[in-house]
Design an enzyme around this catalytic site. Structure first.
Site, PDB file in Angstrom:
ATOM      1  N   GLY A  56       0.850  -1.090   0.038  1.00 39.83           N
ATOM      2  CA  GLY A  56      -0.048   0.021  -0.077  1.00 39.83           C
ATOM      3  C   GLY A  56       1.043   1.159   0.048  1.00 39.83           C
ATOM      4  N   ASP A 113       2.965  -1.945   8.210  1.00 38.80           N
ATOM      5  CA  ASP A 113       2.158  -1.966   7.336  1.00 38.80           C
ATOM      6  C   ASP A 113       1.034  -0.895   7.588  1.00 38.80           C
ATOM      7  OD1 ASP A 113       0.686  -3.129   4.997  1.00 38.80           O
ATOM      8  OD2 ASP A 113       0.265  -5.161   5.956  1.00 38.80           O
ATOM      9  N   ALA A 142      -3.337   0.435   6.696  1.00 42.59           N
ATOM     10  CA  ALA A 142      -4.576  -0.028   6.912  1.00 42.59           C
ATOM     11  C   ALA A 142      -5.563   0.794   6.243  1.00 42.59           C
ATOM     12  CB  ALA A 142      -4.689  -0.047   8.612  1.00 42.59           C
ATOM     13  N   GLY A 145      -5.685  -3.268  -1.073  1.00 40.55           N
ATOM     14  CA  GLY A 145      -4.859  -3.442  -1.878  1.00 40.55           C
ATOM     15  C   GLY A 145      -4.790  -4.923  -2.449  1.00 40.55           C
ATOM     16  N   GLU A 188       0.010 -10.390   3.753  1.00 36.98           N
ATOM     17  CA  GLU A 188       0.269  -9.282   5.048  1.00 36.98           C
ATOM     18  C   GLU A 188      -0.028  -9.904   6.227  1.00 36.98           C
ATOM     19  OE1 GLU A 188      -0.930  -5.068   2.577  1.00 36.98           O
ATOM     20  OE2 GLU A 188      -2.398  -6.287   3.472  1.00 36.98           O
ATOM     21  N   LYS A 231      -8.214   7.487   8.841  1.00 36.90           N
ATOM     22  CA  LYS A 231      -8.806   6.107   8.780  1.00 36.90           C
ATOM     23  C   LYS A 231      -9.225   5.611  10.230  1.00 36.90           C
ATOM     24  CE  LYS A 231      -6.137   4.899   4.734  1.00 36.90           C
ATOM     25  NZ  LYS A 231      -5.066   4.076   4.234  1.00 36.90           N
TER      26      LYS A 231
HETATM   27  C1  5RP Z   1      -3.352  -3.827   0.953  1.00 32.89           C
HETATM   28  C2  5RP Z   1      -3.567  -3.299   2.469  1.00 32.89           C
HETATM   29  C3  5RP Z   1      -2.987  -1.747   2.773  1.00 32.89           C
HETATM   30  O1  5RP Z   1      -2.148  -1.397   3.776  1.00 32.89           O
HETATM   31  C4  5RP Z   1      -4.281  -0.863   2.923  1.00 32.89           C
HETATM   32  O2  5RP Z   1      -5.210  -0.942   1.675  1.00 32.89           O
HETATM   33  C5  5RP Z   1      -3.819   0.702   3.011  1.00 32.89           C
HETATM   34  O3  5RP Z   1      -3.207   1.136   1.872  1.00 32.89           O
HETATM   35  P1  5RP Z   1      -2.840   2.591   1.610  1.00 32.89           P
HETATM   36  O4  5RP Z   1      -1.739   2.775   2.534  1.00 32.89           O
HETATM   37  O5  5RP Z   1      -2.583   2.632   0.097  1.00 32.89           O
HETATM   38  O6  5RP Z   1      -4.071   3.281   1.844  1.00 32.89           O
HETATM   39  O7  5RP Z   1      -4.006  -3.656   3.251  1.00 32.89           O
HETATM   40  O8  5RP Z   1      -3.997  -5.050   0.935  1.00 32.89           O
END
Ligand code: 5RP
Length: 231
Positions: free
Chosen positions: A31, A85, A87, A101, A107, A125
């Site tokens: 992401g 990671d 979220a 994503g 993950e 978020k």
């Molecule tokens: C991918 C995910 C990503 O971490 C989540 O969608 C957040 O992505 P971004 O930082 O682009 O908003 O879970 O599977």
């Protein structure tokens, strides 16, 4: 960098880079927020050659290689000092929805191999209850996916097949994703267990009790730090 979300992600990513120590073996999810962490690592720590990482997606791996991070396999023995990671939603107890994503399965495997899990995301978020704004991705095997969807509808108000360019999306591990509305009340841990126990389900995007700390960036450059248990 353009909008509020970009500035917020940048602030969170910079704070995350400060948490990474030379010599660590880390996990990197997928992401935009994580990719910014990797880019910053490349720019600020390029050539150190001291970091090793397990990557949850091809894009993250490619950026990681460019940043000079040495790849490691999750081979049954490797422990990660720290997983980082993004979220899609973060609740006050640091339970998460992930999978926007489509990388939630790898993950969750990466996060599960780590001693600590650090979330990097925009403060936007934050929600009071998961499912307020984002649907829960559930990864299902392709065979008889419609039957799996029907079973999930006994637990969840709706479940829509995710598509990409007009075709059913296929994840890195060869499955489909169903994006599901979450009920507005009730025990999410029990629901997570019931979803996981549904025949045809491989994994879901509820990450409950896994995150230790969240760095939630704001457009003004500040970062809200939230720790599990409020410590
Ligand atoms: C991918 C995910 C990503 O971490 C989540 O969608 C957040 O992505 P971004 O930082 O682009 O908003 O879970 O599977």
């Amino acid at each position: 960098m353009h909008g509020d979300a970009d500035r917020a992600r940048e602030a969170a990513a910079r704070a995350a880079v400060e948490r990474i120590e030379d010599g660590m073996t880390i996990g990197l999810g997928s992401g935009r927020a994580v990719w910014r962490v990797v880019e910053l690592l490349g720019r600020e720590r390029a050539g150190d050659g001291l970091l090793r990482a397990a990557f949850a997606s091809e894009r993250t791996a490619s950026l990681g290689r460019d940043a000079g991070v040495e790849p490691v396999e999750l081979d049954g023995d490797t422990r990660l000092d720290l997983a980082i990671d993004g979220a899609d939603e973060v609740d006050p107890y640091l339970a998460l929805i992930k999978g926007g994503g489509a990388a939630l399965l790898r993950e969750k495997l990466v996060v599960s191999a780590a001693d600590r899990f650090l979330v990097v995301a925009e403060a936007e978020k934050r929600v009071d209850r998961l499912g307020e704004r984002f649907r829960l991705p559930v990864e299902v095997v392709r065979f008889a996916w419609r039957d799996t969807r029907r079973r999930l509808l006994d637990l969840l108000p709706s479940a829509e097949l995710r598509t990409a360019d007009g075709s059913p999306l296929v994840t890195d591990e060869g499955h489909h994703l169903l994006d599901c509305a979450l009920p507005g009340e009730g025990d999410l841990t029990g629901l997570a267990d019931a979803i996981k126990a549904t025949v045809g389900v491989v994994e879901h995007g509820l990450f409950i009790g896994l995150a230790d700390e969240a760095l939630l960036g704001r457009p003004d450059g500040g970062v809200d730090v939230v720790r599990r248990g409020g410590a």
